[in-house]
Structures are given as C-alpha cells and as structure tokens.
Design a protein around this motif. Structure first.
Motif, PDB file in Angstrom:
ATOM      1  N   ALA A  32       0.866  -1.181   0.000  1.00 28.72           N
ATOM      2  CA  ALA A  32       0.000   0.000   0.000  1.00 28.72           C
ATOM      3  C   ALA A  32       0.898   1.224   0.000  1.00 28.72           C
ATOM      4  O   ALA A  32       2.000   1.197   0.578  1.00 28.72           O
ATOM      5  CB  ALA A  32      -0.901   0.001   1.222  1.00 28.72           C
ATOM      6  N   VAL A  39      -4.193   0.310  -2.924  1.00 27.74           N
ATOM      7  CA  VAL A  39      -4.267   0.489  -4.381  1.00 27.74           C
ATOM      8  C   VAL A  39      -4.288  -0.887  -5.041  1.00 27.74           C
ATOM      9  O   VAL A  39      -3.945  -1.882  -4.419  1.00 27.74           O
ATOM     10  CB  VAL A  39      -3.058   1.297  -4.941  1.00 27.74           C
ATOM     11  N   ASN A  40      -4.710  -0.920  -6.268  1.00 26.60           N
ATOM     12  CA  ASN A  40      -4.557  -2.119  -7.085  1.00 26.60           C
ATOM     13  C   ASN A  40      -4.232  -1.663  -8.507  1.00 26.60           C
ATOM     14  O   ASN A  40      -4.056  -0.449  -8.753  1.00 26.60           O
ATOM     15  CB  ASN A  40      -5.793  -3.021  -7.012  1.00 26.60           C
ATOM     16  N   ALA A  96     -10.107  -1.293  -4.768  1.00 29.94           N
ATOM     17  CA  ALA A  96      -9.396  -1.572  -3.506  1.00 29.94           C
ATOM     18  C   ALA A  96      -9.339  -0.341  -2.607  1.00 29.94           C
ATOM     19  O   ALA A  96      -8.315  -0.054  -1.989  1.00 29.94           O
ATOM     20  CB  ALA A  96      -7.990  -2.106  -3.790  1.00 29.94           C
TER      21      ALA A  96
ATOM     22  N   VAL B 180      -7.654  -2.613   3.564  1.00 32.76           N
ATOM     23  CA  VAL B 180      -8.015  -3.422   2.398  1.00 32.76           C
ATOM     24  C   VAL B 180      -7.295  -4.775   2.396  1.00 32.76           C
ATOM     25  O   VAL B 180      -7.791  -5.762   1.870  1.00 32.76           O
ATOM     26  CB  VAL B 180      -7.739  -2.608   1.117  1.00 32.76           C
ATOM     27  N   HIS B 191      -1.554  -4.613  -5.687  1.00 34.94           N
ATOM     28  CA  HIS B 191      -0.203  -4.464  -6.238  1.00 34.94           C
ATOM     29  C   HIS B 191       0.582  -3.505  -5.393  1.00 34.94           C
ATOM     30  O   HIS B 191       0.029  -2.672  -4.749  1.00 34.94           O
ATOM     31  CB  HIS B 191      -0.281  -3.946  -7.677  1.00 34.94           C
TER      32      HIS B 191
END
Lengths: 130, 191
Positions: A32, A39-40, A96, B180, B191
């Motif tokens: 993160a 984040v994704n 996310a 999350v 990611h």
C-alpha cells in the motif's frame, strides 16, 4: 502560467497523481502507498490517467481548460469519496479503496473543486442599457 | 466576502456533509434518511459557496446548520428516554461533535457576514471592494503573490478541515472498516 491558480494547482495535482500512480506500480504485491493507502492495478491506472489529464490541461491548455478539468476531476473525486464510504467491505470495491483512500479522495476533491469553481470565474455579462 | 473565507465556509459545510453521510451506514432507517438528506444539503451548499460571490441562501443556511445541533441532542434525549439502543448506538458522539463544530463555523461565518452587510446598509456605506485577487476574471490577471496566497489559503483550509473530518470519520462505521489487506475480497489482487 504562474499567476493562474487553476493552472498551478492542475500542474501540482497532475504531477502528484502521476507520481503516486507510478509508485503504486512499483510496490510489491499486496503493498500500500506509504503503508496506508490501498491500491490495485486499476487504481494505479486511474491515478496515472487522472494525473496526466490534469497536467496536460494545466500545462498545454489555457486557464479555461485547466479550470474545467479541475472542476470535473474534483466533482468525480467527490462522488468517489462519498461512494467509497459505501463501497468499503463490499465485493464491488474493485478499486481496492480503503478508509484512508476516502479521506485523500475527499481532500483532493474539495481543493480541486474550490479552485476550479472559485478561482478565475468568468464575469457575468452586464445587460446592455440604452 | 473574501474568496478565501467563502471557500473555507464551503470546506466546513462539505466536511460536515461527509461526516453526516458516513453516519448513514449502520444507522436505523429513519435516522439514515435524515443523515443522508442533511449530508446532501450540506454538500450542495458547500459546492455553491465555491461558485458564487456570496454564500447562497444565507438566512436559510444559518438556520439549517444549527438544525443538527438541536436535532441530535433532541433525538439522543428521546432515545435515552425510550431506551432505544439502536438510535443511541447510531448517534456516535465524536463524529457528531465534529460535524456540529464544522456547522457552527459555518453559522458564525454567515452570522458575521450578515451583520457586516446589515451595518453597511444602515450606514449607507458601500461594501469595501474585495482585493482583485486570483478568483477574478482571467482578463484581469492576478499577480504571482496573490495566486500563491490564494492557493496557500485554500490548502491551509483544506488541511484543517481534512484533519477534523478524518478524526470524525474514524469514529464512524465507514471509518472503522479494516484495511483493504485484511478484507481479503474475492477477485481483488493488490499491487
């Protein structure tokens, strides 16, 4: 450019979002940003795209385009900031988003909206008197 | 009214609106609708504050921002009298106190503005011209110093409101969700 609040802000925010978009891509899997902001892949792409749009409008466009883009991105972030409150913990949270993200989205939105709507407004045309 | 002050009032209204909207989650239906309407109205008013020379609907807004202060105290008293644990649990003190504080800032700002204008009207003096700063038409370009002052003012206001709003949100159900990484959502690859 230095005397236009919309262009200065668009450049700063554009660079900021591009930077965190790139940062998100180099994070290890499950990482993160600053260990806080979730984040994704999609979220990183959105940061990059939004950052580029803000920066391009501010640097290459005029005051009017910077102002329009700041307002639109601010409004979009406001919607996302509010929607994010209701997305937490649901399966449709495909960006996310977590609670710190919501705060950052909200803070970005109010600054962009305040400057986009509040600075360099076109003056209302005065009625012609005969 | 100075553009910075007007924008700060807008920030305060938006901050209070966000907290009220966050309180919708987990509130009983009646209270959830009240919080949603209140939050949406504060959002709309705050946004109009940015876009206008003067904060809109000043008298109505002054009454409206004081409504939550009276409202949640009355609801809290009624709920404790009726032993309604659903309602008392939904009325979380910290977010409500912070939202009320932000609404009070709006109320004080509006009251001062209305009093100043009334005095100016009574004395027959025209209002002092606001400095032609960065919020003016592009045809009258602002100086670098006034642009920097404007952006710093907006940034400082946003920081204060963000700090207060974050504190308020952290005590709501929306702010108390796990990170999350702890959610382990299906199909979510970080990611």
């Amino acid at each position: 450019m230095g005397s236009s609040p919309n262009r200065v802000l668009g450049t700063i925010f554009g660079a900021f979002f591009v930077a965190i978009g790139i940062w998100g891509f180099v994070l290890p899997d499950g990482g993160a940003i600053l260990g806080i902001f979730g984040v994704n892949l999609l979220h990183n792409c959105a940061h990059l795209l939004i950052g580029l749009i803000l920066a391009v409008a501010a640097i290459f466009g005029g005051v009017a385009s910077a102002r329009t883009v700041n307002t639109i991105v601010g409004a979009a972030y406001l919607v996302l900031g509010v929607a994010g409150l209701f997305l937490l913990g649901t399966p449709v949270n495909f960006l996310a988003i977590n609670a710190p993200d919501n705060v950052l989205h909200f803070a970005s939105s109010v600054v962009l909206l305040a400057v986009g709507l509040g600075a360099e407004r076109p003056k209302a045309k005065k009625p012609v008197t005969r | 009214m100075s553009p910075i002050l007007r924008i700060w009032l807008g920030f305060a209204a938006l901050g209070a609106g966000l907290i009220h909207l966050a309180l919708v989650i987990g509130a009983p239906p009646g209270l959830a609708v009240a919080f949603a309407l209140l939050g949406a109205a504060e959002f709309a008013w705050g946004t109009f504050c940015f876009a206008r020379d003067e904060p809109p609907l000043q008298r109505l807004a002054l009454l409206f921002v004081l409504l939550p202060l009276v409202g949640w105290i009355v609801v809290l008293l009624a709920a404790s009298a009726l032993h309604s644990t659903d309602v008392t649990a939904a009325l979380r003190p910290l977010p409500l106190v912070i939202a009320t504080l932000l609404d009070t800032v709006v109320a004080v700002g509006l009251a001062l503005r209305m009093r100043g204008r009334r005095r100016a009207e009574e004395s027959g003096a025209s209002e002092p011209e606001v400095e032609p700063a960065a919020d003016e038409h592009p045809a009258a370009p602002a100086s670098l110093a006034s642009t920097a002052r404007f952006l710093l003012g907006v940034g400082a206001g946003a920081l204060v409101i963000a700090a207060l709003t974050t504190t308020g949100l952290s005590a709501t159900e929306a702010g108390s969700f796990p990170s999350v990484h702890e959610l382990n959502l299906p199909g979510l690859h970080l990611h």
